[in-house]
Write an enzyme that holds these catalytic residues in place. Structure first.
Site, mmCIF file in Angstrom:
data_model
loop_
_atom_site.group_PDB
_atom_site.id
_atom_site.type_symbol
_atom_site.label_atom_id
_atom_site.label_comp_id
_atom_site.label_asym_id
_atom_site.label_seq_id
_atom_site.Cartn_x
_atom_site.Cartn_y
_atom_site.Cartn_z
ATOM 1 N N LEU A 1 0.859 -6.905 7.415
ATOM 2 C CA LEU A 1 1.077 -5.458 7.335
ATOM 3 C C LEU A 1 2.496 -5.106 6.890
ATOM 4 O O LEU A 1 2.914 -3.955 6.993
ATOM 5 C CB LEU A 1 0.804 -4.819 8.697
ATOM 6 C CG LEU A 1 -0.649 -4.833 9.169
ATOM 7 C CD1 LEU A 1 -0.760 -4.325 10.593
ATOM 8 C CD2 LEU A 1 -1.527 -3.999 8.244
ATOM 9 N N LYS B 1 6.216 2.849 6.612
ATOM 10 C CA LYS B 1 6.301 3.669 7.824
ATOM 11 C C LYS B 1 7.739 3.707 8.355
ATOM 12 O O LYS B 1 8.219 4.747 8.815
ATOM 13 C CB LYS B 1 5.367 3.132 8.918
ATOM 14 C CG LYS B 1 3.886 3.167 8.593
ATOM 15 C CD LYS B 1 3.347 4.555 8.306
ATOM 16 C CE LYS B 1 3.160 5.407 9.513
ATOM 17 N NZ LYS B 1 2.615 6.760 9.171
ATOM 18 N N HIS C 1 4.102 -4.567 4.110
ATOM 19 C CA HIS C 1 4.329 -3.472 3.158
ATOM 20 C C HIS C 1 4.092 -2.116 3.824
ATOM 21 O O HIS C 1 4.897 -1.186 3.680
ATOM 22 C CB HIS C 1 3.410 -3.628 1.933
ATOM 23 C CG HIS C 1 3.716 -2.649 0.848
ATOM 24 N ND1 HIS C 1 4.600 -2.936 -0.170
ATOM 25 C CD2 HIS C 1 3.303 -1.379 0.645
ATOM 26 C CE1 HIS C 1 4.707 -1.867 -0.953
ATOM 27 N NE2 HIS C 1 3.921 -0.909 -0.480
ATOM 28 N N TYR C 2 3.011 -2.025 4.555
ATOM 29 C CA TYR C 2 2.669 -0.787 5.274
ATOM 30 C C TYR C 2 3.757 -0.436 6.290
ATOM 31 O O TYR C 2 4.213 0.704 6.373
ATOM 32 C CB TYR C 2 1.313 -0.962 5.960
ATOM 33 C CG TYR C 2 0.951 0.128 6.935
ATOM 34 C CD1 TYR C 2 0.572 1.398 6.498
ATOM 35 C CD2 TYR C 2 0.986 -0.108 8.309
ATOM 36 C CE1 TYR C 2 0.244 2.398 7.401
ATOM 37 C CE2 TYR C 2 0.646 0.889 9.215
ATOM 38 C CZ TYR C 2 0.287 2.135 8.755
ATOM 39 O OH TYR C 2 -0.044 3.128 9.647
ATOM 40 N N LEU C 3 4.186 -1.430 7.071
ATOM 41 C CA LEU C 3 5.179 -1.176 8.111
ATOM 42 C C LEU C 3 6.525 -0.779 7.516
ATOM 43 O O LEU C 3 7.241 0.041 8.081
ATOM 44 C CB LEU C 3 5.332 -2.406 9.017
ATOM 45 C CG LEU C 3 4.127 -2.706 9.903
ATOM 46 C CD1 LEU C 3 4.327 -4.009 10.666
ATOM 47 C CD2 LEU C 3 3.852 -1.563 10.884
#
Length: 200
Positions: free
Chosen positions: A122, A129, A124-126
């Site tokens: 995760l 965010k 890239h997502y984190l």
């Protein structure tokens, strides 16, 4: 006192429970929706305001007391959409909230988004965010950031655990997340905090 609250992501699973909570508490939620959004599940009492998180126009936060970002590009989209929605869309919404003089901004983030260089599947997502969270912290807005662990569709639990005691491998029900987002927006209980969260 009834508050005008803009909700980005109101038609999502968590967002629907959130706007229902707000209506039940006597507030006036406004759903930020794309032209193509399915709004049929939104409860009565929710107003609509058109806006696309990948291309937000000035004025979408006008007249709002608080803004809640509970949107997400979804697990099935690629890194580009994650950047457009979860990072850039969130940052733009923060800027427009500042512009509109909104008094509180609540961000639905994710456990692990406190790291500037996250690792794993995760990452890239984190990172997206994390950048959105940091942008909010630096905006000058009164903010609250909620970082739940893995989400489930279970109902409300007896209790929630917040902050350093959270087990990062635990679960959080969307119902609990929605309830806390509503609390954060309307009570100021979590002002100035970024909190990990799980259902107990």
């Amino acid at each position: 006192m009834s508050m005008n609250i803009l909700v980005a992501g109101a038609t999502g699973t968590t967002g629907l429970q959130l706007v229902k909570d707000l209506v039940d508490q006597g507030h006036a939620p406004t759903a930020l929706v794309r032209e193509s959004s399915d709004t049929s599940d939104l409860p009565e009492g929710v107003s609509l305001r058109q806006g696309d998180l990948t291309d937000l126009q000035s004025g979408v936060c006008n007249g709002m007391d608080a803004v809640i970002f509970a949107a997400g590009s979804g697990g099935s989209t690629g890194p580009e959409m994650t950047d457009k929605v979860d990072r850039d869309g969130a940052k733009r919404l923060v800027d427009l909230a500042v512009e509109a003089g909104v008094s509180r901004f609540v961000m639905l983030s994710s456990v692990g988004a406190d790291q500037s260089e996250p690792e794993g599947d995760l990452a890239h997502y984190l990172k997206a965010k994390h950048e959105a969270d940091e942008h909010l912290k630096a905006s000058g807005l009164t903010y609250a950031i909620l970082r739940p662990v893995a989400l489930t569709n279970d109902g409300r639990s007896a209790d929630v655990i917040l902050g350093d005691d959270v087990d990062k491998t635990a679960k959080a029900s969307r119902a609990d997340v929605a309830h806390l987002l509503a609390q954060a927006a309307t009570t100021g209980r979590f002002d100035g905090q970024a909190l990990d969260m799980q259902s107990a």
